[in-house]
Write an enzyme that holds these catalytic residues in place. Structure first.
Site, PDB file in Angstrom:
ATOM      1  N   SER A  46     -29.515  -8.311  77.925  1.00 54.29           N
ATOM      2  CA  SER A  46     -30.650  -8.109  77.031  1.00 54.29           C
ATOM      3  C   SER A  46     -32.054  -7.978  77.747  1.00 54.29           C
ATOM      4  O   SER A  46     -32.080  -7.271  78.366  1.00 54.29           O
ATOM      5  CB  SER A  46     -30.555  -9.464  75.878  1.00 54.29           C
ATOM      6  N   ASP A 194     -25.605  -6.249  71.654  1.00 49.88           N
ATOM      7  CA  ASP A 194     -26.263  -7.003  72.568  1.00 49.88           C
ATOM      8  C   ASP A 194     -25.364  -7.773  73.534  1.00 49.88           C
ATOM      9  O   ASP A 194     -24.272  -8.225  72.935  1.00 49.88           O
ATOM     10  CB  ASP A 194     -27.110  -8.185  72.107  1.00 49.88           C
TER      11      ASP A 194
END
Length: 353
Positions: A46, A194
């Site tokens: 991320s 993610d």
């Protein structure tokens, strides 16, 4: 000032955390300013993945100059804080960060409607920002840093690590794709979310022996998630909102904590082998004996911040986080850094097991 005769090889593990990734920007800036480290590999998820990619891009374009990497990171985060249309999210005071009332209403809607309903075109200005800041073609061809960029399959939940020689802007976006806010990113017919759901970040690729045998034995984790979510004896969350936030935070970091504990135990077991057994053990076991672990955490700086502040892509707040990261890194440089190359400065098994 660099007091070492030659740079010390160091690999990095960078956690995700939205806007809190600006804290990692500050840590990296302080490390690079010392010019004593040769960055070997970076595992990132991320915001940690974005830091890793921008860092590698700066080193690639300059032939390895740390100052160019510092400039690349600064340019990226300052543009995040000014170019992305998120300023309306900010409550205003960087010393008391919080979401503006209109942003709180918007987040409530994300609990009722999916991003496919709220944003049917799948617009995400971060993609164009990355394309402006990073030359992915050059990075694929000549990155001096091994990259391991984590994403999670929306279909199976499996972890995938994208490498520097294949990296595209879509792979970077996949690593930072929160499914409550953004459309899944499709790559090779597979939908990706993610990377924090499966690794925040992945440690195994930094541990496994490299094919050419040349890799750093010192691994530094830059940890944004709290080591503890509350002080000892504190009451657990009781409201629906508090319980939901705490449960999500624990789930998001459970894989990392489990992997860190397991690797720590494996390193301890390998070091307990006698000399004869060590000579007979395989390459991986010998590497586990050599590994030295280090940690820069954000407990004091970020531990008190509400989870919602991860959405505050607001320049004054990002700059404050950068300053906090620089200060924490300076403490590490003056305290633990002289032991790098000699011994671990953190025991993973005792910290995470």
């Amino acid at each position: 000032m660099n007091v070492f005769r030659s740079p010390v090889r160091l690999s990095l593990a960078l956690q995700g955390g939205g806007a809190h990734g600006a804290y990692t920007w500050g840590v990296l800036d302080a490390l690079l300013a010392e010019r004593r480290w040769a960055i070997d590999a970076v595992s990132g998820t991320s915001a940690g993945a974005l830091n890793a990619i921008v860092l590698a891009d700066g080193l690639t374009r300059s032939g390895g100059d740390p100052d160019a990497a510092r400039e690349a990171l600064a340019a990226f985060w300052l543009e995040v804080g000014t170019a992305l249309p998120f300023e309306w999210f900010a409550g205003g005071d960087p010393d008391q960060p919080g979401l503006a009332p209109v942003a709180r209403v918007a987040l409530q809607w994300t609990q009722l409607l999916s991003p496919y309903q709220l944003n049917p075109l799948g617009l995400n200005p971060l993609r164009e920002l990355l394309l402006r800041c990073v030359d992915f073609e050059r990075l694929r061809a000549a990155s001096p840093v091994r990259l391991h960029i984590a994403a999670t399959s929306a279909r199976t939940g499996a972890l995938r690590l994208f490498r520097e020689h294949e990296l595209t802007v879509d792979m970077a976006m996949a690593s930072a794709c929160l499914p409550t806010l953004h459309h899944a990113v499709e790559i090779d017919g597979e939908a990706w979310w993610d990377g924090g759901y499966s690794a925040n970040p992945a440690l195994a690729p930094l541990v496994e022996p490299a094919g050419d045998g040349a890799q750093a034995d010192d691994l530094l984790i830059v940890m944004l998630s709290p080591l503890a979510y509350a002080a000892p004896g504190a009451h657990p969350p009781t409201s629906v909102a508090e319980i939901r936030v705490r449960a999500a935070e624990i789930a998001f970091n459970a894989t990392f904590r489990c992997e860190a504990a397991q690797i720590g135990l494996a390193c301890d077991a390998a070091r307990r082998e006698n000399w004869f057994a060590a000579r007979l053990s395989g390459v991986r076991q010998q590497r586990l004996r050599r590994l030295r672990w280090h940690l820069i955490d954000a407990q004091d700086a970020l531990g008190h911040l509400a989870s919602e502040t991860k959405l505050l892509a607001h320049r004054p707040f990002l700059e404050k986080l950068r300053d906090l990261g620089q200060a924490r890194a300076q403490v590490w440089l003056e305290g633990d850094a002289p032991r790098v190359g000699k011994t671990s400065t953190v025991q993973l098994a005792s910290l995470f097991a």
